[in-house]
Motif scaffolding. Structure first.
Motif, mmCIF file in Angstrom:
data_model
loop_
_atom_site.group_PDB
_atom_site.id
_atom_site.type_symbol
_atom_site.label_atom_id
_atom_site.label_comp_id
_atom_site.label_asym_id
_atom_site.label_seq_id
_atom_site.Cartn_x
_atom_site.Cartn_y
_atom_site.Cartn_z
ATOM 1 N N VAL A 82 -2.197 117.442 -111.062
ATOM 2 C CA VAL A 82 -1.419 117.035 -109.866
ATOM 3 C C VAL A 82 -0.031 117.818 -110.115
ATOM 4 O O VAL A 82 1.078 117.384 -110.085
ATOM 5 C CB VAL A 82 -1.114 115.401 -110.297
ATOM 6 N N PRO A 83 -0.046 118.989 -109.853
ATOM 7 C CA PRO A 83 1.069 120.058 -109.695
ATOM 8 C C PRO A 83 2.131 119.629 -108.461
ATOM 9 O O PRO A 83 1.404 119.196 -107.429
ATOM 10 C CB PRO A 83 0.524 121.374 -109.498
ATOM 11 N N GLY A 84 3.250 119.488 -108.793
ATOM 12 C CA GLY A 84 4.326 118.968 -107.647
ATOM 13 C C GLY A 84 4.349 117.639 -107.559
ATOM 14 O O GLY A 84 5.283 117.321 -106.681
ATOM 15 N N TYR A 144 -4.779 108.010 -106.607
ATOM 16 C CA TYR A 144 -6.158 108.454 -106.412
ATOM 17 C C TYR A 144 -6.143 109.614 -105.531
ATOM 18 O O TYR A 144 -7.157 110.308 -105.632
ATOM 19 C CB TYR A 144 -6.966 107.211 -106.311
ATOM 20 N N ARG A 145 -5.616 109.710 -104.368
ATOM 21 C CA ARG A 145 -5.722 110.692 -103.370
ATOM 22 C C ARG A 145 -5.275 111.800 -104.032
ATOM 23 O O ARG A 145 -5.693 112.831 -103.499
ATOM 24 C CB ARG A 145 -4.853 110.157 -102.330
ATOM 25 N N TRP A 146 -3.862 111.935 -104.944
ATOM 26 C CA TRP A 146 -3.805 113.235 -105.324
ATOM 27 C C TRP A 146 -4.657 113.583 -106.395
ATOM 28 O O TRP A 146 -5.176 114.779 -106.347
ATOM 29 C CB TRP A 146 -2.504 112.729 -106.145
ATOM 30 N N LEU A 147 -5.472 112.718 -107.118
ATOM 31 C CA LEU A 147 -6.618 113.209 -108.144
ATOM 32 C C LEU A 147 -7.722 113.727 -107.021
ATOM 33 O O LEU A 147 -8.360 114.802 -107.432
ATOM 34 C CB LEU A 147 -6.821 111.979 -108.995
ATOM 35 N N ASP A 148 -7.891 113.084 -105.966
ATOM 36 C CA ASP A 148 -9.038 113.622 -105.297
ATOM 37 C C ASP A 148 -8.860 114.863 -104.768
ATOM 38 O O ASP A 148 -9.821 115.587 -104.733
ATOM 39 C CB ASP A 148 -9.173 112.258 -103.923
ATOM 40 N N PRO A 204 -11.358 109.608 -109.294
ATOM 41 C CA PRO A 204 -11.920 108.677 -110.249
ATOM 42 C C PRO A 204 -13.299 108.268 -110.192
ATOM 43 O O PRO A 204 -13.435 107.847 -109.130
ATOM 44 C CB PRO A 204 -10.846 107.708 -110.276
ATOM 45 N N GLU A 205 -14.003 108.186 -111.079
ATOM 46 C CA GLU A 205 -15.591 107.984 -111.160
ATOM 47 C C GLU A 205 -15.704 106.863 -112.003
ATOM 48 O O GLU A 205 -16.599 105.823 -111.397
ATOM 49 C CB GLU A 205 -16.143 109.008 -111.572
ATOM 50 N N LYS A 206 -15.271 106.567 -113.170
ATOM 51 C CA LYS A 206 -15.463 105.528 -113.909
ATOM 52 C C LYS A 206 -14.273 105.219 -114.705
ATOM 53 O O LYS A 206 -13.409 106.244 -115.115
ATOM 54 C CB LYS A 206 -16.839 105.830 -114.722
ATOM 55 N N ALA A 207 -14.146 104.197 -115.636
ATOM 56 C CA ALA A 207 -13.037 103.790 -116.277
ATOM 57 C C ALA A 207 -13.449 102.845 -117.489
ATOM 58 O O ALA A 207 -14.305 101.973 -117.299
ATOM 59 C CB ALA A 207 -12.086 103.210 -115.546
ATOM 60 N N ASP A 208 -12.856 103.109 -118.848
ATOM 61 C CA ASP A 208 -12.790 102.248 -119.656
ATOM 62 C C ASP A 208 -11.610 101.354 -119.792
ATOM 63 O O ASP A 208 -10.602 101.975 -119.750
ATOM 64 C CB ASP A 208 -13.206 102.851 -121.092
ATOM 65 N N GLN A 209 -11.629 100.048 -119.857
ATOM 66 C CA GLN A 209 -10.428 99.060 -119.995
ATOM 67 C C GLN A 209 -10.591 98.004 -120.955
ATOM 68 O O GLN A 209 -11.777 97.491 -120.905
ATOM 69 C CB GLN A 209 -9.963 98.796 -118.500
ATOM 70 N N THR A 210 -9.444 97.997 -121.486
ATOM 71 C CA THR A 210 -9.328 96.430 -122.187
ATOM 72 C C THR A 210 -8.276 95.590 -121.525
ATOM 73 O O THR A 210 -7.405 96.120 -120.910
ATOM 74 C CB THR A 210 -9.120 96.722 -123.533
ATOM 75 N N ILE A 211 -8.531 94.350 -121.552
ATOM 76 C CA ILE A 211 -7.728 93.303 -120.926
ATOM 77 C C ILE A 211 -7.224 92.379 -122.354
ATOM 78 O O ILE A 211 -8.311 91.613 -122.839
ATOM 79 C CB ILE A 211 -8.324 92.445 -119.862
ATOM 80 N N ALA A 254 -15.871 112.669 -112.290
ATOM 81 C CA ALA A 254 -17.655 112.625 -112.424
ATOM 82 C C ALA A 254 -18.032 113.669 -113.516
ATOM 83 O O ALA A 254 -19.149 113.512 -113.901
ATOM 84 C CB ALA A 254 -18.056 113.221 -111.022
ATOM 85 N N ARG A 255 -16.781 114.399 -113.868
ATOM 86 C CA ARG A 255 -17.597 115.419 -114.869
ATOM 87 C C ARG A 255 -17.158 114.844 -116.306
ATOM 88 O O ARG A 255 -17.156 115.572 -117.423
ATOM 89 C CB ARG A 255 -16.685 116.691 -114.848
ATOM 90 N N GLY A 256 -16.544 113.664 -116.565
ATOM 91 C CA GLY A 256 -16.309 113.007 -117.865
ATOM 92 C C GLY A 256 -14.897 113.286 -118.128
ATOM 93 O O GLY A 256 -14.589 112.869 -119.203
ATOM 94 N N ARG A 257 -14.285 114.066 -117.495
ATOM 95 C CA ARG A 257 -12.693 114.427 -117.891
ATOM 96 C C ARG A 257 -11.836 113.138 -117.819
ATOM 97 O O ARG A 257 -11.787 112.438 -116.667
ATOM 98 C CB ARG A 257 -12.357 115.478 -117.058
ATOM 99 N N ALA A 258 -11.141 112.922 -118.767
ATOM 100 C CA ALA A 258 -10.151 111.744 -118.888
ATOM 101 C C ALA A 258 -9.028 112.252 -117.691
ATOM 102 O O ALA A 258 -8.282 113.302 -118.058
ATOM 103 C CB ALA A 258 -9.450 111.391 -120.280
ATOM 104 N N VAL A 259 -8.574 111.501 -116.467
ATOM 105 C CA VAL A 259 -7.909 112.047 -115.674
ATOM 106 C C VAL A 259 -6.575 110.908 -115.748
ATOM 107 O O VAL A 259 -5.623 111.542 -114.909
ATOM 108 C CB VAL A 259 -8.406 112.322 -114.029
#
Length: 263
Positions: free
Chosen positions: A174-176, A187-191, A197-204, A235-240
Motif C-alpha cells: 500500500v505505497p502512499g 480493502y479497496r487499497w489492497l484490491d 482479501p480472500e480469507k482470514a483466520d481469526q480468534t474471538i 487469493a495467493r495465500g499471502r498474509a496482507v
C-alpha cells in the motif's frame, strides 16, 4: 405483496397462471432467491418485530410458490446481511437492529454496518510507519523490522462508536497510504494492489476495556467487549493484513452455524 415465481428446473411443472419473474438489466431474469429475499425483507420492514419468527419453510414455499432450495438461499442471504438469525430446531427470527451481527463471511466493517441500514464511519486515531515487531512478523510472514503501516481507527455506526480497530499492513502493498490520511476503505487499497482479501483466520475472546479504550468507545471502564484477532490472506495465500479489533459487547455479536456430524 407480489408473488415470487418459480422456474420449472427446480420444482417441475409451473403453477397455472404464475406471473413471469421480473426482468432487469436489459432482460436478464432476476434470480428467484433474490426476488424472495427482497419480498421477505419487505415483510420484515412492514411490521415484523425484532425476535419475531418468520413463517416456516413450508409456509414460505406455499405462499410464494417456490422450492425449499429457493427459500433456504433467500433466508441465507438475509442471515448474511444480519436481517435474521436462525435457532436450530426453532426457526428463523428477525434480528434486533440495535445489535450488529457479524457472520463468518469475510466482510469489512463498512459492509456489515450498511447491511444493517446504518451509515458507517470512522475517526482516525493514529496512522504511522513502523517496523514489524515479532508478533507482526509472525502473523504477516515477514522479517522483523519490515516496513508496515499501522492504523488505529474508531469505527462508527450512525455516528456511534462501535469498534476500536488496530490494523497493520505491509507498506510494500500500500505505497502512499501513510500520506493519504484516513482511508475510506483499506480493502479497496489492497484490491488495487492486487491483494484483495480472500480469507482470514481469526480468534474471538471476551475482555473488558481499559480507561483509554472506554473513553474512545464512550462506555465505562471495565465495560465488556469482544476482541478479535484476524490475519487476512489474498487469493495467493499471502498474509496482507493483521488486525486486532475491540468491539462493544452490548452492540456487536458473532453468529456461527454449526452442525453435528453423523457417527
Amino acid at each position: 405483496m407480489s408473488r415470487v415465481t418459480e422456474d420449472t428446473t427446480e420444482v417441475g411443472a409451473r403453477d397455472e397462471g404464475a406471473s413471469p419473474i421480473p426482468r432487469e438489466d436489459g432482460g436478464a431474469a432476476t434470480a428467484k432467491h433474490e426476488s424472495l429475499r427482497r419480498a421477505l425483507a419487505d415483510m420484515i420492514d412492514e411490521g415484523l418485530a425484532p425476535h419475531e419468527a418468520l413463517p416456516s419453510e413450508r409456509e414460505l414455499m406455499q405462499r410464494f410458490g417456490v422450492s425449499r432450495m429457493t427459500v433456504r438461499r433467500a433466508v441465507e442471504r438475509l442471515a448474511q446481511e444480519g436481517r435474521v438469525y436462525r435457532v436450530q430446531g426453532a426457526g428463523t427470527f428477525v434480528a434486533d437492529p440495535s445489535t450488529i451481527s457479524k457472520s463468518l463471511h469475510l466482510t469489512s466493517f463498512s459492509e456489515d454496518i450498511r447491511a444493517r441500514r446504518m451509515e458507517p464511519g470512522s475517526r482516525l486515531v493514529e496512522m504511522s510507519r513502523t517496523g514489524a515487531d515479532m508478533a507482526c512478523a509472525r502473523d504477516l510472514f515477514v522479517e522483523p523490522g519490515t516496513a508496515l503501516v499501522h492504523i488505529v481507527r474508531l469505527r462508527l455506526a450512525d455516528g456511534e462508536p462501535m469498534c476500536l480497530e488496530n490494523v497493520w499492513l505491509p507498506e510494500a502493498l500500500v505505497p502512499g497510504l501513510a500520506e493519504h490520511g484516513d482511508p475510506d476503505s483499506l480493502y479497496r487499497w489492497l484490491d488495487r494492489a492486487g491483494a484483495a482479501p480472500e480469507k482470514a483466520d481469526q480468534t474471538i475472546r471476551a475482555t473488558v476495556v481499559d480507561s483509554e479504550q472506554a473513553r474512545l468507545l464512550g462506555v465505562p471502564p471495565n465495560f465488556p467487549a469482544l476482541v478479535v484477532h484476524r490475519v487476512t490472506r489474498d487469493a495467493r495465500g499471502r498474509a496482507v493484513e493483521r488486525a486486532i479489533s475491540l468491539y462493544r459487547a452490548d452492540r456487536y455479536d458473532f453468529r456461527v452455524t454449526i452442525s453435528r456430524e453423523r457417527r
